[in-house]
Design a protein around this motif. Structure first.
Motif, PDB file in Angstrom:
ATOM      1  N   GLY A 229       4.013   5.947   2.022  1.00  0.00           N
ATOM      2  CA  GLY A 229       5.024   5.246   2.530  1.00  0.00           C
ATOM      3  C   GLY A 229       6.096   6.297   3.371  1.00  0.00           C
ATOM      4  N   PRO A 236      10.219   1.169   8.341  1.00  0.00           N
ATOM      5  CA  PRO A 236       9.391   1.769   7.297  1.00  0.00           C
ATOM      6  C   PRO A 236       7.883   1.472   7.557  1.00  0.00           C
ATOM      7  N   ARG A 237       7.127   2.501   7.223  1.00  0.00           N
ATOM      8  CA  ARG A 237       5.533   2.332   7.498  1.00  0.00           C
ATOM      9  C   ARG A 237       4.815   2.549   6.141  1.00  0.00           C
ATOM     10  N   LEU A 238       3.663   1.877   6.213  1.00  0.00           N
ATOM     11  CA  LEU A 238       2.810   2.030   4.811  1.00  0.00           C
ATOM     12  C   LEU A 238       1.331   2.339   5.317  1.00  0.00           C
TER      13      LEU A 238
END
Length: 281
Positions: A229, A236-238
């Motif tokens: 993450g 936010p990125r995952l």
């Protein structure tokens, strides 16, 4: 590894409904083993059979080399119990309580030694009813180990404890295992407790053992894909990947060094446990 517990094909039903349905289990001598499972999974019935308190319908059970259903009094001297709802002698002092139970064994530990072991030396002269919940639980453990058991059963030992009391209790269990080589069978609903204490864990559901492994490897946890993450452009990125190191390196190159909000996680013991028991529903 010598086996303290050996179970094959264990079965027990109540009014025709299976509670334990062909369960197999091995626990090594000196091992700390955590048995996990939802309510109604068969944990209590299994443990009561191992303790010699309940008869089985079928299967082979050997505990410390004997069948608990036919075991001798000498065998029982080698078993220690810390039950979930232990009844204590509230108006006796800690020392009086431990001394009373020591009288049931042919070769008990010295009372002062047991009280020191559980960290209650300064409370030895206090009545049990004046102790905190965590301290009273230590009295339960003192009673459980005063007879020098080879195998100690701990049933939900820290239910109702605050975090500090739980950590102190964990230290006590580690000491019993490390210094005395006591085999410990722990049942708990706290997965962090199992992860902190157990050499191996077993997950039970519908009366059968679904998986047995170390906490780190249960259900392929150690080799499972990771979740990377980070924060980019304020969002936010995952990314889920089997190659988290490479993914982090690529992120660092693309973002010019530090990766904002970077996290790398693998499935927790709780994740794996829920997946396992969910497969039986």
């Amino acid at each position: 590894m010598t086996e303290a517990v050996h179970v094959r094909g264990l079965r027990k039903a109540y009014q025709g409904t299976p509670a334990v349905d062909g369960l197999d289990l091995d626990i090594g001598d000196g091992e700390v083993f955590a048995l996990l499972g939802p309510n109604g999974a068969g944990k209590t019935t299994t443990v009561e059979i191992l303790e010699g308190f309940r008869e089985r319908d079928a299967g082979t059970v050997r505990v410390l080399g004997e069948d608990p259903q036919r075991a001798s009094r000498r065998w029982r001297y080698g078993i220690g119990l810390v039950l979930q709802n232990a009844s204590d002698m509230a108006d006796m002092t800690v020392a009086e309580t431990v001394r009373h139970f020591a009288g049931y064994y042919p070769d008990p530990r010295p009372v002062d030694e047991v009280i020191e072991l559980v960290g209650l030396t300064e409370k030895a002269g206090r009545k049990v009813r004046t102790l905190s919940g965590g301290q009273r639980r230590r009295v339960d453990v003192a009673i459980g180990v005063v007879g020098r058991p080879r195998l100690l059963f701990l049933d939900e030992p820290t239910t109702g404890f605050d975090p500090e009391a739980r950590r102190r209790f964990w230290a006590l269990i580690r000491r019993l295992s490390a210094e005395d080589g006591t085999t410990i069978l722990l049942t708990t609903h706290y997965l962090d407790e199992a992860e902190a204490l157990a050499d191996r864990v077993g997950v039970i559901a519908a009366g059968r053992v679904l998986a047995v492994d170390t906490p780190a490897d249960l259900g392929g946890r150690a080799s499972a894909g990771a979740a990377v993450g980070w924060v980019e452009d304020g969002e936010p990125r995952l990314l889920r990947t089997d190659r988290p190191t490479e993914a982090v390196r690529e992120l660092a190159d693309r973002l010019g060094g530090e990766v904002p909000g970077l996290t790398v996680t693998r499935p927790s013991l709780e994740d794996v446990y829920l997946d396992l028991i969910g497969s039986t529903r």
